[in-house]
Design a protein around this motif. Structure first.
Motif, PDB file in Angstrom:
ATOM      1  N   ALA A   1       0.855  -1.204   0.000  1.00  0.00           N
ATOM      2  CA  ALA A   1       0.000   0.000   0.000  1.00  0.00           C
ATOM      3  C   ALA A   1       0.883   1.244   0.000  1.00  0.00           C
ATOM      4  O   ALA A   1       1.966   1.240   0.610  1.00  0.00           O
ATOM      5  CB  ALA A   1      -0.893  -0.010   1.223  1.00  0.00           C
ATOM      6  N   PRO A   2       0.466   2.331  -0.694  1.00  0.00           N
ATOM      7  CA  PRO A   2       1.301   3.533  -0.724  1.00  0.00           C
ATOM      8  C   PRO A   2       1.419   4.158   0.668  1.00  0.00           C
ATOM      9  O   PRO A   2       0.554   3.952   1.520  1.00  0.00           O
ATOM     10  CB  PRO A   2       0.556   4.477  -1.673  1.00  0.00           C
ATOM     11  N   ARG A   3       2.487   4.887   0.855  1.00  0.00           N
ATOM     12  CA  ARG A   3       2.719   5.453   2.183  1.00  0.00           C
ATOM     13  C   ARG A   3       1.749   6.591   2.479  1.00  0.00           C
ATOM     14  O   ARG A   3       1.291   7.270   1.555  1.00  0.00           O
ATOM     15  CB  ARG A   3       4.169   5.905   2.307  1.00  0.00           C
ATOM     16  N   GLY A   4       1.520   6.758   3.815  1.00  0.00           N
ATOM     17  CA  GLY A   4       0.628   7.840   4.224  1.00  0.00           C
ATOM     18  C   GLY A   4       1.402   9.125   4.469  1.00  0.00           C
ATOM     19  O   GLY A   4       1.037  10.203   3.980  1.00  0.00           O
ATOM     20  N   GLY A   5       2.552   9.005   5.183  1.00  0.00           N
ATOM     21  CA  GLY A   5       3.299  10.208   5.590  1.00  0.00           C
ATOM     22  C   GLY A   5       4.182  10.754   4.474  1.00  0.00           C
ATOM     23  O   GLY A   5       4.125  10.295   3.329  1.00  0.00           O
ATOM     24  N   THR A   6       5.015  11.717   4.825  1.00  0.00           N
ATOM     25  CA  THR A   6       5.886  12.332   3.821  1.00  0.00           C
ATOM     26  C   THR A   6       7.102  11.441   3.565  1.00  0.00           C
ATOM     27  O   THR A   6       7.496  10.637   4.424  1.00  0.00           O
ATOM     28  CB  THR A   6       6.421  13.689   4.318  1.00  0.00           C
ATOM     29  N   ALA A   7       7.696  11.647   2.381  1.00  0.00           N
ATOM     30  CA  ALA A   7       8.903  10.897   2.046  1.00  0.00           C
ATOM     31  C   ALA A   7      10.006  11.230   3.052  1.00  0.00           C
ATOM     32  O   ALA A   7      10.776  10.362   3.478  1.00  0.00           O
ATOM     33  CB  ALA A   7       9.348  11.255   0.628  1.00  0.00           C
ATOM     34  N   GLU A   8      10.060  12.461   3.463  1.00  0.00           N
ATOM     35  CA  GLU A   8      11.118  12.898   4.373  1.00  0.00           C
ATOM     36  C   GLU A   8      11.024  12.143   5.715  1.00  0.00           C
ATOM     37  O   GLU A   8      12.028  11.675   6.253  1.00  0.00           O
ATOM     38  CB  GLU A   8      10.982  14.397   4.579  1.00  0.00           C
ATOM     39  N   ALA A   9       9.776  12.045   6.236  1.00  0.00           N
ATOM     40  CA  ALA A   9       9.582  11.357   7.518  1.00  0.00           C
ATOM     41  C   ALA A   9       9.960   9.879   7.382  1.00  0.00           C
ATOM     42  O   ALA A   9      10.607   9.307   8.275  1.00  0.00           O
ATOM     43  CB  ALA A   9       8.126  11.493   7.966  1.00  0.00           C
ATOM     44  N   GLU A  10       9.585   9.253   6.267  1.00  0.00           N
ATOM     45  CA  GLU A  10       9.911   7.823   6.066  1.00  0.00           C
ATOM     46  C   GLU A  10      11.427   7.647   5.972  1.00  0.00           C
ATOM     47  O   GLU A  10      11.991   6.718   6.527  1.00  0.00           O
ATOM     48  CB  GLU A  10       9.266   7.298   4.778  1.00  0.00           C
ATOM     49  N   ARG A  11      12.050   8.571   5.230  1.00  0.00           N
ATOM     50  CA  ARG A  11      13.514   8.479   5.067  1.00  0.00           C
ATOM     51  C   ARG A  11      14.210   8.588   6.419  1.00  0.00           C
ATOM     52  O   ARG A  11      15.135   7.846   6.725  1.00  0.00           O
ATOM     53  CB  ARG A  11      14.013   9.596   4.146  1.00  0.00           C
TER      54      ARG A  11
ATOM     55  N   VAL B   1      21.341   2.324   0.390  1.00  0.00           N
ATOM     56  CA  VAL B   1      20.622   3.483   0.934  1.00  0.00           C
ATOM     57  C   VAL B   1      20.057   4.329  -0.218  1.00  0.00           C
ATOM     58  O   VAL B   1      18.898   4.769  -0.170  1.00  0.00           O
ATOM     59  CB  VAL B   1      21.551   4.315   1.857  1.00  0.00           C
ATOM     60  N   ASP B   2      20.830   4.510  -1.293  1.00  0.00           N
ATOM     61  CA  ASP B   2      20.325   5.268  -2.458  1.00  0.00           C
ATOM     62  C   ASP B   2      19.078   4.603  -3.024  1.00  0.00           C
ATOM     63  O   ASP B   2      18.090   5.256  -3.347  1.00  0.00           O
ATOM     64  CB  ASP B   2      21.388   5.309  -3.567  1.00  0.00           C
ATOM     65  N   ASP B   3      19.143   3.279  -3.158  1.00  0.00           N
ATOM     66  CA  ASP B   3      18.009   2.539  -3.720  1.00  0.00           C
ATOM     67  C   ASP B   3      16.771   2.694  -2.825  1.00  0.00           C
ATOM     68  O   ASP B   3      15.651   2.923  -3.303  1.00  0.00           O
ATOM     69  CB  ASP B   3      18.407   1.059  -3.855  1.00  0.00           C
ATOM     70  N   LEU B   4      17.000   2.617  -1.508  1.00  0.00           N
ATOM     71  CA  LEU B   4      15.896   2.795  -0.540  1.00  0.00           C
ATOM     72  C   LEU B   4      15.226   4.155  -0.718  1.00  0.00           C
ATOM     73  O   LEU B   4      13.999   4.270  -0.774  1.00  0.00           O
ATOM     74  CB  LEU B   4      16.494   2.792   0.873  1.00  0.00           C
TER      75      LEU B   4
ATOM     76  N   GLY C   1       7.025   6.466  -3.693  1.00  0.00           N
ATOM     77  CA  GLY C   1       5.724   6.248  -3.039  1.00  0.00           C
ATOM     78  C   GLY C   1       5.659   5.101  -2.047  1.00  0.00           C
ATOM     79  O   GLY C   1       4.631   4.888  -1.406  1.00  0.00           O
ATOM     80  N   SER C   2       6.761   4.319  -1.902  1.00  0.00           N
ATOM     81  CA  SER C   2       6.744   3.186  -0.963  1.00  0.00           C
ATOM     82  C   SER C   2       6.751   3.640   0.484  1.00  0.00           C
ATOM     83  O   SER C   2       7.277   4.720   0.790  1.00  0.00           O
ATOM     84  CB  SER C   2       8.022   2.380  -1.136  1.00  0.00           C
ATOM     85  N   THR C   3       6.248   2.788   1.371  1.00  0.00           N
ATOM     86  CA  THR C   3       6.494   3.011   2.801  1.00  0.00           C
ATOM     87  C   THR C   3       7.951   2.668   3.063  1.00  0.00           C
ATOM     88  O   THR C   3       8.582   1.961   2.258  1.00  0.00           O
ATOM     89  CB  THR C   3       5.633   2.064   3.656  1.00  0.00           C
ATOM     90  N   GLY C   4       8.467   3.106   4.195  1.00  0.00           N
ATOM     91  CA  GLY C   4       9.844   2.780   4.560  1.00  0.00           C
ATOM     92  C   GLY C   4      10.040   1.271   4.646  1.00  0.00           C
ATOM     93  O   GLY C   4      11.017   0.721   4.125  1.00  0.00           O
TER      94      GLY C   4
END
Ligand code: PEP
Ligand code: MG
Length: 551
Positions: free
Chosen positions: A31-41, A83-86, A93-96
């Motif tokens: 399922a696509p992530r809910g929060g921001t990319a920054e927070a997941e990163r 880490v780059d790939d992550l 759009g992925s969750t962490g």
């Protein structure tokens, strides 16, 4: 009573109730992530750092060989490419959690595709990914279960991180469904003297609470053992306990025939423990282990420092150093051809060195300098030598560059078949039974599916050893064994009976081999060798030698 069979590691025997490793964490949702990319990163970065720190701390606690394995895992958790790939996956759009799952799986596939040594590292990555996902979920990392009583740990496969820290007061033995005799689990179990049977196809049939007897010597797991089996196990345990407290003496047979017991080392820091356990020198220093992560060849000075560190630990003693054995399962970026489809049969060992003679010359110059600066008796040998021509090439080059004693490893069947020619042109031969078995039986030593062929008890392998032993006796040239076969006590006696004059092994095996040698005379060892050579399978050779030894 039921019997399951696998490959025993060491000689231990133990009994207890089964406790299974919990199943791995379920796959993270797509399922696509809910929060921001920054927070997941940020969450992923914290989780990666926490896992790397935990692995490093575990390594520190465990020390020795386990530390190297865990440090390598900690590095994997922080690999910049990963880490780059992550980040790219989170951006898309992925969750962490999902990004960790997919990026580690992609990295794992690349490593697995490389096969051999790096392929084995692939299993380590799956373990690191599980730990990172558990950290992101805030749940405990999947790992060894705990109990307030002793138990037999049963797992599909055990990650090095778990093997390294097994609580030896609780875990009396280890049974795994996967893994071959040279898997990480097996190497660490051997180093820690844990009773273990790996590659047990029926391990999934075992349930929590089943009482099992784990016999590493026979590779058997007996479910619901009867009284007779339990009594025999108790006697064996008492015998093993006696050997581990036996005084440390130089290796010898019962009639006084000396059989020097030497250590296999992969790093100067292994030397102290080898000395403590009574190693009379070093029979195999695997120099390529020092440079596995190098892009460029090490300099002469760098190498000299490493070699001096090992030599300095053994003043007045023999130290056999092997020149870089690059290729197959141990590629070195500066020496191996990454394009080979079948690298075990490729430009490996001396073949790779001969094709890059400047690297070989540098190593020999560094070794000769270390020889002059220390008190050890340095012997230098080449890996993967096929015949007398190669043996002569290496021996004369080593002598030209100042090495006093130069020899070759016998790991390819061809060298055994021309052993008397080889003995004429070199100072000594050391038999690498791991590769000699692999090549004689045509069975990749890292592949679980053919692990049963990787058995140095096979009479075909032993007949080749005899050819080399005979050539050694006829020429007066020493013949050692430095493969895992030397660490199997009864097989060690057979090897001596076949003409082998020194045995080199992982230091933790020294105590058992020393004790077994003392039970046999040279003529007794020759009788056992005769019985093994006459058998038609590895299993039959074991049975024949056990029977002859009990006479
Ligand atoms: C062998 O092949 O037996 C040996 C000692 O060398 P390695 O295990 O490093 O290939
Ligand atoms: Mg080898």
């Amino acid at each position: 009573m039921r019997e399951l069979s696998g490959i025993g590691v060491g000689r231990g025997i133990a009994t207890g109730p089964v406790l299974r490793m919990p199943d791995p964490l379920p796959e993270p949702s797509t399922a696509p992530r809910g929060g921001t990319a920054e927070a997941e990163r940020a969450a992923v970065a914290d989780a990666l750092a926490a896992v790397a720190a935990e692995l490093t701390a575990r390594g520190q606690q465990a020390g020795g060989e386990a530390k190297d394995v865990l440090d390598a895992q900690a590095m994997m958790a922080q690999d910049p490419g990963l880490v780059d790939d992550l980040h790219a996956r989170i951006e898309a759009g992925s969750t962490g959690e999902r990004a960790v799952f997919e990026a580690f799986a992609a990295f794992q596939q690349i490593l697995a595709g490389m096969g051999g040594y790096l392929g084995e590292r692939a299993a380590d990555l799956a373990d690191v990914a599980q730990r990172v996902i558990a950290a992101l979920r805030g749940v405990p990392a999947p790992g060894v279960p705990t109990a307030d009583h002793p138990f037999v740990l049963v797992a599909h496969d055990l990650a090095p991180a778990d093997t390294a820290l097994l609580d030896l007061d609780r875990v009396v033995a280890l049974v795994t469904r996967d893994g071959g005799p040279t898997s990480h689990t097996a190497i660490l179990a051997r180093a820690k003297s844990i009773t273990a049977v790996v590659g047990v196809a029926g391990a999934d049939e075992l349930s929590d609470g089943d009482i099992v007897l784990v016999d590493a010597a026979s590779g058997l797991v007996i479910v619901d053992p009867d009284k007779a089996h339990l009594a025999a196990a108790k006697t064996r345990t008492e015998e093993l306990a006696k050997t581990s407290t036996a005084p440390i003496t130089d290796g010898a047979l019962a009639d006084g025939t000396p059989v020097p017991l030497l250590a296999n080392l992969g790093s100067p820091k292994d030397a102290a423990r080898a000395v403590e356990l009574g190693a009379e020198g070093v029979g195999l220093f695997r120099t390529e282990f020092l440079f596995l992560d190098r892009e460029q060849a090490p300099t002469v000075d760098e190498q000299r420092a490493d070699y001096e560190a090992v030599l300095a630990a053994f003043p007045g003693k023999k130290v056999v150093v092997r020149c870089l054995d690059a290729g197959a399962d141990k590629p070195l970026a500066f020496l191996s051809d990454a394009e080979e489809e079948n690298p075990a049969l490729g430009l490996r060992g001396l073949r790779a060195l001969r094709a890059n003679e400047a690297i070989l010359r540098d190593q020999l110059v560094a070794l000769a300098a270390a020889q002059e600066n220390t008190e050890a008796d340095l012997w230098v040998m080449a890996p993967m030598v096929a015949d007398a021509d190669e043996a002569e090439y290496f021996t004369s080059l080593a002598k030209e560059l100042g090495i006093r004693v130069a020899g070759v490893m016998a790991e390819v069947p061809s060298i055994a078949l021309v052993a008397e020619q080889v003995a004429e042109v070199t100072d000594f031969v050391s038999i690498g039974t791991n590769d000699l078995t692999q090549y004689t039986m045509a069975a990749d030593r890292m592949l679980g599916s053919v692990a049963a062929y990787q058995d140095p008890w096979h009479p075909a392998v032993l007949r080749l050893v005899k050819l080399i032993g005979d050539a050694g006796r006829a020429s007066g040239k020493p013949v050692g064994v430095c493969g895992e076969a030397a660490a199997d006590p009864l097989l060690a006696v057979v090897l001596v009976g076949l003409g082998v004059t020194t045995l080199s092994m992982t230091p933790s095996a020294l105590v058992d081999v020393r004790a077994e040698l003392l039970k046999h005379t040279l003529s007794g060892a020759e009788k056992l060798a005769h019985a093994a050579l006459a058998a038609s399978t590895a299993a039959a050779a074991r049975v024949a030698v056990a029977a002859a030894s009990a006479d």
